[in-house]
Design a protein around this motif. Structure first.
Motif, PDB file in Angstrom:
ATOM      1  N   GLY A  91       0.664  -1.228   0.045  1.00 34.82           N
ATOM      2  CA  GLY A  91       0.102  -0.193  -0.070  1.00 34.82           C
ATOM      3  C   GLY A  91       0.749   1.303   0.062  1.00 34.82           C
ATOM      4  N   SER A  92       0.118   2.037   0.077  1.00 32.66           N
ATOM      5  CA  SER A  92       0.918   3.731  -0.214  1.00 32.66           C
ATOM      6  C   SER A  92       0.438   4.599   1.196  1.00 32.66           C
ATOM      7  N   LEU A  93       1.097   5.515   1.437  1.00 33.39           N
ATOM      8  CA  LEU A  93       0.813   6.585   2.448  1.00 33.39           C
ATOM      9  C   LEU A  93       1.481   7.791   2.411  1.00 33.39           C
ATOM     10  N   ARG A  94       1.004   8.971   2.599  1.00 43.69           N
ATOM     11  CA  ARG A  94       1.640  10.381   2.128  1.00 43.69           C
ATOM     12  C   ARG A  94       1.932  10.999   3.791  1.00 43.69           C
ATOM     13  N   LEU A  95       3.156  11.296   4.025  1.00 44.63           N
ATOM     14  CA  LEU A  95       3.309  11.894   5.083  1.00 44.63           C
ATOM     15  C   LEU A  95       3.495  13.504   5.015  1.00 44.63           C
ATOM     16  N   SER A  96       3.053  14.252   5.848  1.00 46.70           N
ATOM     17  CA  SER A  96       3.516  15.984   5.622  1.00 46.70           C
ATOM     18  C   SER A  96       4.006  16.338   6.792  1.00 46.70           C
ATOM     19  N   CYS A  97       4.777  17.435   6.871  1.00 46.48           N
ATOM     20  CA  CYS A  97       5.330  17.979   7.815  1.00 46.48           C
ATOM     21  C   CYS A  97       5.461  19.607   7.696  1.00 46.48           C
ATOM     22  N   ALA A  98       4.735  20.159   8.654  1.00 46.04           N
ATOM     23  CA  ALA A  98       4.640  21.587   8.277  1.00 46.04           C
ATOM     24  C   ALA A  98       5.344  22.419   9.338  1.00 46.04           C
ATOM     25  N   ALA A  99       6.215  23.383   9.057  1.00 44.16           N
ATOM     26  CA  ALA A  99       7.147  24.101   9.979  1.00 44.16           C
ATOM     27  C   ALA A  99       6.436  25.341  10.105  1.00 44.16           C
ATOM     28  N   SER A 100       6.426  25.940  11.475  1.00 42.55           N
ATOM     29  CA  SER A 100       5.674  27.083  11.903  1.00 42.55           C
ATOM     30  C   SER A 100       6.212  27.845  12.784  1.00 42.55           C
ATOM     31  N   GLY A 101       6.128  29.055  12.944  1.00 44.87           N
ATOM     32  CA  GLY A 101       6.950  29.887  14.081  1.00 44.87           C
ATOM     33  C   GLY A 101       7.680  30.945  13.443  1.00 44.87           C
ATOM     34  N   SER A 102       8.322  31.563  14.451  1.00 45.71           N
ATOM     35  CA  SER A 102       9.619  32.563  13.667  1.00 45.71           C
ATOM     36  C   SER A 102      10.630  31.940  13.043  1.00 45.71           C
ATOM     37  N   ILE A 103      10.305  31.992  11.548  1.00 44.14           N
ATOM     38  CA  ILE A 103      11.500  31.268  10.696  1.00 44.14           C
ATOM     39  C   ILE A 103      11.813  32.444   9.641  1.00 44.14           C
ATOM     40  N   PHE A 104      13.222  32.290   9.617  1.00 40.95           N
ATOM     41  CA  PHE A 104      13.642  33.248   8.556  1.00 40.95           C
ATOM     42  C   PHE A 104      13.908  32.535   7.121  1.00 40.95           C
ATOM     43  N   ASN A 105      14.290  31.465   7.285  1.00 34.36           N
ATOM     44  CA  ASN A 105      14.655  30.588   6.287  1.00 34.36           C
ATOM     45  C   ASN A 105      14.620  29.134   6.605  1.00 34.36           C
ATOM     46  N   ILE A 106      14.380  28.181   5.700  1.00 40.33           N
ATOM     47  CA  ILE A 106      14.715  26.688   6.029  1.00 40.33           C
ATOM     48  C   ILE A 106      15.577  26.041   4.845  1.00 40.33           C
ATOM     49  N   ASN A 107      16.687  25.471   5.052  1.00 34.98           N
ATOM     50  CA  ASN A 107      17.727  24.954   4.403  1.00 34.98           C
ATOM     51  C   ASN A 107      17.203  23.304   4.175  1.00 34.98           C
ATOM     52  N   VAL A 108      17.992  22.507   4.453  1.00 34.05           N
ATOM     53  CA  VAL A 108      17.385  21.040   4.065  1.00 34.05           C
ATOM     54  C   VAL A 108      16.436  20.700   5.108  1.00 34.05           C
ATOM     55  N   MET A 109      15.373  19.839   4.508  1.00 34.45           N
ATOM     56  CA  MET A 109      14.299  19.296   5.268  1.00 34.45           C
ATOM     57  C   MET A 109      14.441  17.780   5.004  1.00 34.45           C
ATOM     58  N   GLY A 110      14.013  17.017   5.952  1.00 35.25           N
ATOM     59  CA  GLY A 110      14.017  15.521   5.689  1.00 35.25           C
ATOM     60  C   GLY A 110      13.285  14.695   6.518  1.00 35.25           C
ATOM     61  N   TRP A 111      13.179  13.509   6.035  1.00 34.73           N
ATOM     62  CA  TRP A 111      12.688  12.342   6.968  1.00 34.73           C
ATOM     63  C   TRP A 111      13.593  11.298   7.482  1.00 34.73           C
ATOM     64  N   TYR A 112      13.545  11.038   8.714  1.00 37.69           N
ATOM     65  CA  TYR A 112      14.077  10.149   9.516  1.00 37.69           C
ATOM     66  C   TYR A 112      13.103   9.031  10.007  1.00 37.69           C
ATOM     67  N   ARG A 113      13.602   7.694  10.503  1.00 37.95           N
ATOM     68  CA  ARG A 113      12.673   6.786  10.899  1.00 37.95           C
ATOM     69  C   ARG A 113      13.463   5.959  12.102  1.00 37.95           C
ATOM     70  N   GLN A 114      12.636   5.653  12.876  1.00 36.18           N
ATOM     71  CA  GLN A 114      13.273   4.516  14.044  1.00 36.18           C
ATOM     72  C   GLN A 114      12.365   3.482  14.239  1.00 36.18           C
ATOM     73  N   ALA A 115      12.714   2.155  13.994  1.00 33.38           N
ATOM     74  CA  ALA A 115      11.874   1.048  14.580  1.00 33.38           C
ATOM     75  C   ALA A 115      12.330   0.780  15.871  1.00 33.38           C
ATOM     76  N   PRO A 116      11.659  -0.156  16.586  1.00 36.72           N
ATOM     77  CA  PRO A 116      11.694  -0.678  17.829  1.00 36.72           C
ATOM     78  C   PRO A 116      13.005  -1.248  18.001  1.00 36.72           C
ATOM     79  N   GLY A 117      13.856  -1.067  18.836  1.00 39.67           N
ATOM     80  CA  GLY A 117      15.001  -1.642  19.265  1.00 39.67           C
ATOM     81  C   GLY A 117      16.252  -1.297  18.069  1.00 39.67           C
TER      82      GLY A 117
END
Length: 121
Positions: A16-42
């Motif tokens: 199957g498929s899923l789509r993840l989203s991540c929105a940044a908010s707050g006092s931000i002048f600029n964003i450089n690299v954005m990314g996704w990481y994951r951690q499985a149990p153990g």
């Protein structure tokens, strides 16, 4: 104050498929690299994919050809389209962004709270 808020996780069957989203908010002048990481149990947290502000992408070998990272700079949002999901993709997925809060500031890493992705029949 800066926040990264993820959404889109859940339970999906293998293939199957899923789509993840991540929105940044707050006092931000600029964003450089954005990314996704994951951690499985153990296991240690691992890189999934990154994207620069100019659109250059980088993927872990385990997800190449199945996952696609993209971003909308105007919305300060990064996405992860995950296709052909496998049980071994099960993990908590975290968003990370390198953010400069002021024009004179340096870039610092910020993390989201994580969203669970479970691939199971």
């Amino acid at each position: 104050q800066v926040q990264l808020v993820e959404s889109g996780g859940g339970l999906v069957q293998p293939g199957g498929s899923l789509r993840l989203s991540c929105a940044a908010s707050g006092s931000i002048f600029n964003i450089n690299v954005m990314g996704w990481y994951r951690q499985a149990p153990g296991k240690q947290r691992e890189l999934v994919a990154t994207i620069t502000s100019g659109g250059t992408t980088n993927y872990a070998d385990s997800v190449k050809g199945r996952f696609t990272i993209s971003r909308d700079n105007a919305k300060k949002t990064v996405y992860l389209q995950m296709n052909s999901l496998k049980p071994e993709d099960t993990a908590v997925y975290y968003c990370k962004a390198e953010i400069k809060r002021w024009w004179y500031d340096s870039y610092y890493p910020y993390w989201g709270q994580g969203t669970q992705v479970t691939v199971s029949s």
